[in-house]
Design an enzyme around this catalytic site. Structure first.
Site, short mmCIF file in Angstrom:
data_model
loop_
_atom_site.label_atom_id
_atom_site.label_comp_id
_atom_site.label_asym_id
_atom_site.label_seq_id
_atom_site.Cartn_x
_atom_site.Cartn_y
_atom_site.Cartn_z
N ASN A 11 22.89 28.82 29.37
CA ASN A 11 22.43 28.49 28.04
C ASN A 11 21.66 29.42 27.57
OD1 ASN A 11 21.33 27.29 25.90
ND2 ASN A 11 19.86 25.78 27.12
N PHE A 12 21.96 30.16 26.51
CA PHE A 12 21.34 31.30 26.03
C PHE A 12 19.96 31.02 25.29
CE2 PHE A 12 25.24 34.11 25.23
CZ PHE A 12 25.64 33.98 26.46
N LYS A 13 20.07 29.56 24.77
CA LYS A 13 18.61 29.04 24.10
C LYS A 13 18.62 29.76 22.94
CE LYS A 13 16.60 27.12 28.18
NZ LYS A 13 15.59 26.26 28.74
N HIS A 95 19.43 17.93 25.77
CA HIS A 95 18.68 19.05 26.36
C HIS A 95 17.37 18.69 26.50
CE1 HIS A 95 16.87 22.81 27.80
NE2 HIS A 95 17.89 23.07 28.51
N GLU A 143 17.84 18.31 35.25
CA GLU A 143 16.93 19.44 35.14
C GLU A 143 15.38 18.78 35.03
OE1 GLU A 143 19.03 22.83 32.78
OE2 GLU A 143 17.96 21.79 31.32
N ILE A 148 11.81 24.06 34.39
CA ILE A 148 12.36 24.82 33.19
C ILE A 148 11.73 26.27 32.96
CG2 ILE A 148 13.43 24.95 31.14
CD1 ILE A 148 14.13 22.13 31.47
N GLY A 183 15.05 26.78 36.72
CA GLY A 183 14.66 28.11 37.53
C GLY A 183 15.64 28.68 38.32
N ALA A 204 19.36 29.53 32.42
CA ALA A 204 19.09 30.26 31.06
C ALA A 204 18.46 31.39 31.37
CB ALA A 204 18.31 29.31 29.86
N SER A 205 17.07 31.71 31.46
CA SER A 205 16.07 32.67 31.76
C SER A 205 16.59 33.50 32.71
CB SER A 205 14.84 32.21 31.71
OG SER A 205 14.66 31.32 32.90
O1 G3P Z 1 19.53 24.93 30.10
C1 G3P Z 1 19.14 25.65 30.85
C2 G3P Z 1 17.58 25.34 31.25
O2 G3P Z 1 16.82 24.44 30.64
C3 G3P Z 1 17.08 25.92 32.70
O3 G3P Z 1 16.25 27.08 31.95
O4 G3P Z 1 15.31 29.27 31.99
O5 G3P Z 1 14.80 27.34 34.06
O6 G3P Z 1 16.96 28.64 33.90
P1 G3P Z 1 15.89 28.13 32.99
#
Ligand code: G3P
Length: 226
Positions: A11-13, A95, A143, A148, A183, A204-205
């Site tokens: 997810n590129f957000k 989400h 999630e 997150i 994470g 994402a991150s």
């Molecule tokens: O949609 C993916 C997400 O909410 C997790 O984000 O940055 O923790 O990988 P992240």
């Protein structure tokens, strides 16, 4: 649309590092790794870049959110029909950063099924995961919101929520697949997710903020079963 499992969903957000030209570049990196390794990689670029990315890569491109409003005399929304016309193959639903009401979740799953789009419903706990599974999306993605964007993967911080979700959803049956996210950063997190019974990860991150994005995507893929 059927998404091959196990899958890595990125997810590129709305990160600037993955918007506009950067969205296209990152999607192409993911496409190249998918073609080289045979891994199933799905990308969800910013909504404004959906059509651009979907028309430029061969891997499945998802919307990050769709609105349950009719197509036509509605303004400023993105409908299931709009996403389909843009070349999207599916969408994230509910989400943590774009929560919607349960009736809307159901409507979006239903409309997507009719349009041949796949759905990944994001959930924050076991009760919501079970409710989501009963609506028969393609995937439920557990999630925990507090993890997150953090440095500790859900697979280490709360492995029980992952395995409990997998167990409950398998009991409900109906072929709903399970992802976990929050994470997730590397191949170890991916292999742990698979070990806990999931069909892949949503992240994402870990990718978007990495300096060497290709290296991170390759590392994630190395955690998939051979
Ligand atoms: O949609 C993916 C997400 O909410 C997790 O984000 O940055 O923790 O990988 P992240």
């Amino acid at each position: 649309m059927t998404i091959r499992k196990p899958a890595i969903v990125i997810n590129f957000k709305t990160y600037p590092e993955a918007s506009g030209r950067n969205a296209l570049d990152l999607a192409k990196v993911c496409e190249k790794v998918a073609l080289e390794t045979g891994a199933s990689i799905v990308v969800a670029p910013p909504m404004a870049d959906l059509a651009l990315v979907a028309s430029s890569v061969s891997i499945p491109v998802f919307a990050q959110h769709l609105d349950s409003v009719p197509s036509g005399s509605t303004t400023g929304h993105v409908t299931v029909e709009n996403a389909k016309a843009s070349g999207a193959k599916g969408t994230l639903v509910n989400h943590a950063e774009r929560r919607i009401r349960i009736a809307e979740i159901h409507e979006i799953i239903d409309k997507c099924r009719g349009a041949g789009l796949a759905t990944i419903v994001c959930t924050n706990n076991l009760a919501v995961s079970k409710a989501a599974a009963a609506m028969e999306p393609d995937f439920v993605a557990i999630e925990p919101p507090e993890l997150i964007g953090g440095d500790i993967s859900v697979t280490s911080a709360n492995p029980a929520i992952v395995s409990d979700t997998v167990r409950s959803i398998r009991q409900i049956g109906r072929g709903v697949a399970v992802l976990c996210g929050a994470g997730v950063k590397n191949g170890r997190d991916v292999s742990k997710a698979i070990e806990l019974g999931t069909d892949g990860v949503l992240l994402a991150s870990g990718v978007v903020k990495a300096k060497d994005k290709r290296a991170v995507v390759l590392d994630l893929v190395s955690g998939l079963p051979k």
